[in-house]
Design a protein around this motif. Structure first.
Motif, PDB file in Angstrom:
ATOM      1  N   THR A 107       6.443   8.888 -14.262  1.00  0.00           N
ATOM      2  CA  THR A 107       5.438   8.156 -14.460  1.00  0.00           C
ATOM      3  C   THR A 107       5.105   7.677 -12.980  1.00  0.00           C
ATOM      4  O   THR A 107       5.839   7.632 -12.145  1.00  0.00           O
ATOM      5  CB  THR A 107       5.748   6.948 -15.197  1.00  0.00           C
ATOM      6  N   THR A 108       3.678   7.242 -12.949  1.00  0.00           N
ATOM      7  CA  THR A 108       3.322   6.628 -11.529  1.00  0.00           C
ATOM      8  C   THR A 108       4.161   5.349 -11.398  1.00  0.00           C
ATOM      9  O   THR A 108       4.649   5.265 -10.262  1.00  0.00           O
ATOM     10  CB  THR A 108       1.772   6.225 -11.498  1.00  0.00           C
ATOM     11  N   ALA A 161      10.587   4.727  -6.885  1.00  0.00           N
ATOM     12  CA  ALA A 161      11.534   5.773  -6.159  1.00  0.00           C
ATOM     13  C   ALA A 161      10.998   5.980  -4.850  1.00  0.00           C
ATOM     14  O   ALA A 161      11.903   6.042  -3.673  1.00  0.00           O
ATOM     15  CB  ALA A 161      11.475   6.901  -7.139  1.00  0.00           C
ATOM     16  N   THR A 162       9.676   6.088  -4.482  1.00  0.00           N
ATOM     17  CA  THR A 162       9.155   6.233  -3.439  1.00  0.00           C
ATOM     18  C   THR A 162       9.473   5.135  -2.219  1.00  0.00           C
ATOM     19  O   THR A 162      10.115   5.291  -1.095  1.00  0.00           O
ATOM     20  CB  THR A 162       7.637   6.370  -3.266  1.00  0.00           C
ATOM     21  N   ARG A 163       9.255   3.999  -2.684  1.00  0.00           N
ATOM     22  CA  ARG A 163       9.601   2.920  -1.783  1.00  0.00           C
ATOM     23  C   ARG A 163      10.921   2.618  -1.533  1.00  0.00           C
ATOM     24  O   ARG A 163      11.412   2.066  -0.304  1.00  0.00           O
ATOM     25  CB  ARG A 163       8.858   1.651  -2.506  1.00  0.00           C
ATOM     26  N   THR A 164      11.743   2.894  -2.700  1.00  0.00           N
ATOM     27  CA  THR A 164      13.218   2.403  -2.590  1.00  0.00           C
ATOM     28  C   THR A 164      13.935   3.500  -1.849  1.00  0.00           C
ATOM     29  O   THR A 164      14.612   3.036  -0.834  1.00  0.00           O
ATOM     30  CB  THR A 164      14.183   2.534  -3.938  1.00  0.00           C
ATOM     31  N   VAL A 186      -1.907  11.934  -9.555  1.00  0.00           N
ATOM     32  CA  VAL A 186      -0.389  11.106  -9.709  1.00  0.00           C
ATOM     33  C   VAL A 186       0.211  11.452 -11.089  1.00  0.00           C
ATOM     34  O   VAL A 186      -0.532  11.937 -12.009  1.00  0.00           O
ATOM     35  CB  VAL A 186      -0.877   9.623  -9.662  1.00  0.00           C
ATOM     36  N   PRO A 187       1.370  10.818 -11.232  1.00  0.00           N
ATOM     37  CA  PRO A 187       2.053  11.266 -12.773  1.00  0.00           C
ATOM     38  C   PRO A 187       1.303  10.233 -13.674  1.00  0.00           C
ATOM     39  O   PRO A 187       0.801   9.513 -13.307  1.00  0.00           O
ATOM     40  CB  PRO A 187       3.517  10.890 -12.260  1.00  0.00           C
ATOM     41  N   PRO A 188       1.667  10.594 -14.825  1.00  0.00           N
ATOM     42  CA  PRO A 188       1.010   9.738 -15.911  1.00  0.00           C
ATOM     43  C   PRO A 188       1.208   8.104 -15.658  1.00  0.00           C
ATOM     44  O   PRO A 188       2.351   7.858 -14.910  1.00  0.00           O
ATOM     45  CB  PRO A 188       1.686   9.891 -17.212  1.00  0.00           C
ATOM     46  N   VAL A 189       0.208   7.431 -15.622  1.00  0.00           N
ATOM     47  CA  VAL A 189       0.378   6.008 -15.600  1.00  0.00           C
ATOM     48  C   VAL A 189       1.009   5.150 -16.391  1.00  0.00           C
ATOM     49  O   VAL A 189       1.681   4.250 -16.422  1.00  0.00           O
ATOM     50  CB  VAL A 189      -1.209   5.445 -15.458  1.00  0.00           C
ATOM     51  N   LEU A 190       0.578   5.751 -17.729  1.00  0.00           N
ATOM     52  CA  LEU A 190       1.356   5.003 -18.950  1.00  0.00           C
ATOM     53  C   LEU A 190       2.413   5.793 -19.634  1.00  0.00           C
ATOM     54  O   LEU A 190       2.279   7.180 -19.761  1.00  0.00           O
ATOM     55  CB  LEU A 190       0.339   4.619 -19.999  1.00  0.00           C
ATOM     56  N   ARG A 207       0.827  -1.210  -0.018  1.00  0.00           N
ATOM     57  CA  ARG A 207       0.070  -0.047   0.191  1.00  0.00           C
ATOM     58  C   ARG A 207       0.868   1.204  -0.203  1.00  0.00           C
ATOM     59  O   ARG A 207       0.397   2.326  -0.284  1.00  0.00           O
ATOM     60  CB  ARG A 207      -1.004  -0.090   1.179  1.00  0.00           C
ATOM     61  N   TYR A 208       1.925   1.228   0.194  1.00  0.00           N
ATOM     62  CA  TYR A 208       2.848   2.392   0.569  1.00  0.00           C
ATOM     63  C   TYR A 208       3.430   2.847  -1.076  1.00  0.00           C
ATOM     64  O   TYR A 208       4.435   2.267  -1.475  1.00  0.00           O
ATOM     65  CB  TYR A 208       4.045   2.142   1.458  1.00  0.00           C
ATOM     66  N   ASP A 209       2.698   3.420  -1.814  1.00  0.00           N
ATOM     67  CA  ASP A 209       2.943   3.777  -3.084  1.00  0.00           C
ATOM     68  C   ASP A 209       3.045   5.034  -3.619  1.00  0.00           C
ATOM     69  O   ASP A 209       3.334   5.465  -4.830  1.00  0.00           O
ATOM     70  CB  ASP A 209       2.034   3.023  -3.984  1.00  0.00           C
ATOM     71  N   GLY A 210       3.212   5.976  -2.439  1.00  0.00           N
ATOM     72  CA  GLY A 210       3.242   7.324  -2.690  1.00  0.00           C
ATOM     73  C   GLY A 210       1.952   8.237  -3.335  1.00  0.00           C
ATOM     74  O   GLY A 210       2.125   9.288  -3.715  1.00  0.00           O
TER      75      GLY A 210
END
Lengths: 487, 103
Positions: free
Chosen positions: A338-339, A345-348, B95-99, A324-327
């Motif tokens: 990108t997501t 990057a967030t988890r690392t 959120v930033p772009p997903v794709l 769940r910790y996905d920023g």
């Protein structure tokens, strides 16, 4: 350890309810002790001094108005920082939740407040409760009040140290593989893992959901019982909460163990258990026998495999819970184009090394091709452990074993060897796998002068006789020392 | 890897890190491979247990389908929830772009 505001929680509550002491004074006295010594111990991550003062003044006003603020009126409580407190940082000792303020209180927090208790601060833990020494904290380790060169145990090391140092008369921890009982043992306080489902997990940040359980840390068995009575009982907000009210524990606390059948687990007294710890467990068995219990050796063969099963099952559940910790919704975000890249990057950046290790272990044992060999096998071993306990409880009412293989170890001794660290949970893990309750009671000292804890185990919902046996051990120690139970 | 035969490899660890959305440095890969292998080697002792026909336990309680009455209750405060989010737009999590990459 001397100069502490040294009243038991139940004594403080009685005095506050009677109008003989002001809750505000109780809070100030404890805050003074914290300010004096927590620089050295580092039990707290966040002090709730403003909240605590204002809550205490509210309690004093209610007493003055003739109301009863509840059974824990004016008693400061140290909360492990994986228990949600609305508007107050709840970090889990992780960078990923460093600035998070929960939008709700954990059920245990609401119940404490409803009982008149005063949350006084949030305590240090191993990140996301993963560890046995409170060294895996992103905000620095906690030190053992008995010897600041040693660890307090973990993962509830902050709450255990806070109680041992007199910073708070009561503490709450969470116990997934021993995280209440192990630090209680190493810090010389009482620690309880209740029956799974007895205490609501609503608002406890999840580590391994089929194993996690919240429970008390306290200087005495009676105080631990008083705290458990307040936090236990069904909660509709936790679907794994056992239906029914909280057990009555204090009413029968002094009824002794005469006629109870007590088994000493032979599998947890052999290899790997230090001789001085073993000697204390044998002394505890003698004390129970002297109080009228029928004490014999007990065999629970599968407990020897508990550690292995646990370190496959708990990481598997953790890898799922920590996805769940996905920023996205709360906590740290490290921006990226990108997501997907942002998630990585967030988890690392947000997780420390032990959390990463466990997430990877869990992802591995759940991955295609390995699931049956590791996770599936471990779940079957869990069944065997439950069966072996059930078989033992056909002969015995209670079981006894060490809390930890050794007394508190030096800071840094095990940080680079995860397996060695994991082995310090060998005696506590089986109760999490079975879901049964267990209590650690201080029972004297090892050859190095540090506290030794002895565990009493009971079948599910067997808290009442378990607490009675713990009270007998506490009384025996007080008699041996010629003084009150060590606080 | 048979039951619990061969050791976890560096490639396994790199693959799993990808599944877990973690990026590991070369040094971390090296360190974690050794540490995970040590734990898995220890855990291999469960192979000695006969679990033929044993039902796996996923949970200590026999609870299933726990339901509550279907009544309206207050939820959490939306502004408080969104206030904790790293980025928000039009009362939604941003959120930033997903794709793909940014346009």
């Amino acid at each position: 350890m001397g100069e502490r505001p040294n009243l038991a929680a139940t004594e403080i509550a009685a005095a506050v309810r009677a109008g003989e002491r002001r809750a505000a004074d109780v809070v100030d006295e404890h805050l003074a002790v914290i300010r004096e010594r927590d620089g050295e111990i580092h039990a707290f991550l966040t002090l709730m001094d403003e909240h605590a003062r204002s809550a205490a003044e509210g309690i004093d006003r209610r007493v003055a108005a003739g109301e009863d603020p509840g059974p824990l009126a004016g008693v400061p409580v140290a909360l492990k920082d994986n228990l949600c407190t609305r508007g107050v940082p709840t970090t889990c000792s992780s960078r990923i939740l460093e600035h998070w303020r929960p939008p709700y209180d954990a059920t245990v927090v609401s119940r404490l407040v409803a009982a008149g208790a005063v949350p006084i601060g949030k305590t240090n833990l191993d990140e996301f409760a993963m560890g046995s020494s409170t060294e895996n904290s992103a905000f620095g380790p906690t030190r053992n009040p008995h010897d600041t060169g040693r660890v307090p145990g973990g993962s509830s090391g902050g709450s255990a140290a806070a109680v041992a140092a007199g910073f708070a008369p009561l503490g709450l921890g969470s116990d997934t593989g021993g995280s209440i009982r192990q630090p209680a043992g190493l810090c010389g306080v009482v620690g309880v893992k209740p029956t799974y489902g007895m205490v609501s997990r609503y608002g406890l940040v999840a580590f391994a959901s089929s194993l996690d359980q919240i429970g008390p840390l306290a200087p005495t068995v009676a105080d631990a019982a008083a705290l458990l009575e307040v936090i236990a009982g069904h909660d509709p907000l936790d679907s794994t909460s056992i239906p029914g009210p909280a057990p009555a524990l204090r009413a029968s606390l002094d009824q002794g163990v005469d006629g109870l059948r007590v088994g000493v687990i032979t599998e947890l007294l052999g290899e790997g258990i230090a001789p001085d710890v073993r000697a204390r467990v044998e002394a505890a068995a003698d004390a129970l026998a002297a109080a009228g219990a029928k004490v014999e050796e007990a065999s629970v063969p599968a407990v020897g495999f508990g550690l292995s099963a646990y370190y496959l099952i708990a990481p598997a559940e953790a890898s799922s819970n920590l996805a769940r910790y996905d920023g996205v919704r709360y906590g740290l975000r490290v921006e990226a184009p990108t997501t997907g890249a942002m998630n990585v990057a967030t988890r690392t950046a947000g997780f420390g090394p032990e959390v990463k290790r466990r997430i990877m272990m869990g992802s591995f044992v759940l991955s295609s091709g390995y699931y049956d060999a590791y996770y599936g096998k471990a779940q079957k071993v869990r069944t065997l452990i439950i069966r072996d306990f059930a078989a033992a409880y056909e002969t015995f009412d209670l079981l006894v074993c060490p809390t930890t293989p050794t007394t508190a170890f030096p800071l840094g001794a095990k940080v680079s060897d995860p397996l060695a660290m994991y082995l310090s949970d060998v005696c506590t893990i089986p109760s999490n796998l079975s879901g049964d309750p267990a209590i650690s009671v201080p029972f004297g000292r090892g050859d190095d002068g540090l506290p030794v804890g002895v565990q009493v185990l009971a079948p599910a919902l067997g808290e009442a006789p378990m607490f009675r046996a713990a009270a007998v051990l506490e009384h025996a120690m007080a008699g041996a020392a010629g003084e009150g139970p060590s606080r | 890897m048979g039951a619990m035969g061969g050791r976890i490899s560096r490639d396994d660890v790199a693959y799993v890190a990808g599944l877990a959305r973690l990026e590991l440095s070369e040094d971390e890969l090296e360190l974690f491979t050794g540490q995970l292998a040590a734990v898995l080697d220890h855990a291999a002792d469960v192979e000695a247990l006969d679990t033929e026909g044993v039902v796996p336990t996923a949970h200590p309680l026999p609870l299933v389908n726990v339901l509550r009455d279907d009544v309206v209750r207050p939820g959490l405060d939306r502004d408080e929830i969104l206030g904790a989010a790293p980025a928000v737009e039009e009362q939604r999590f941003r959120v930033p772009p997903v794709l793909g990459e940014l346009p």
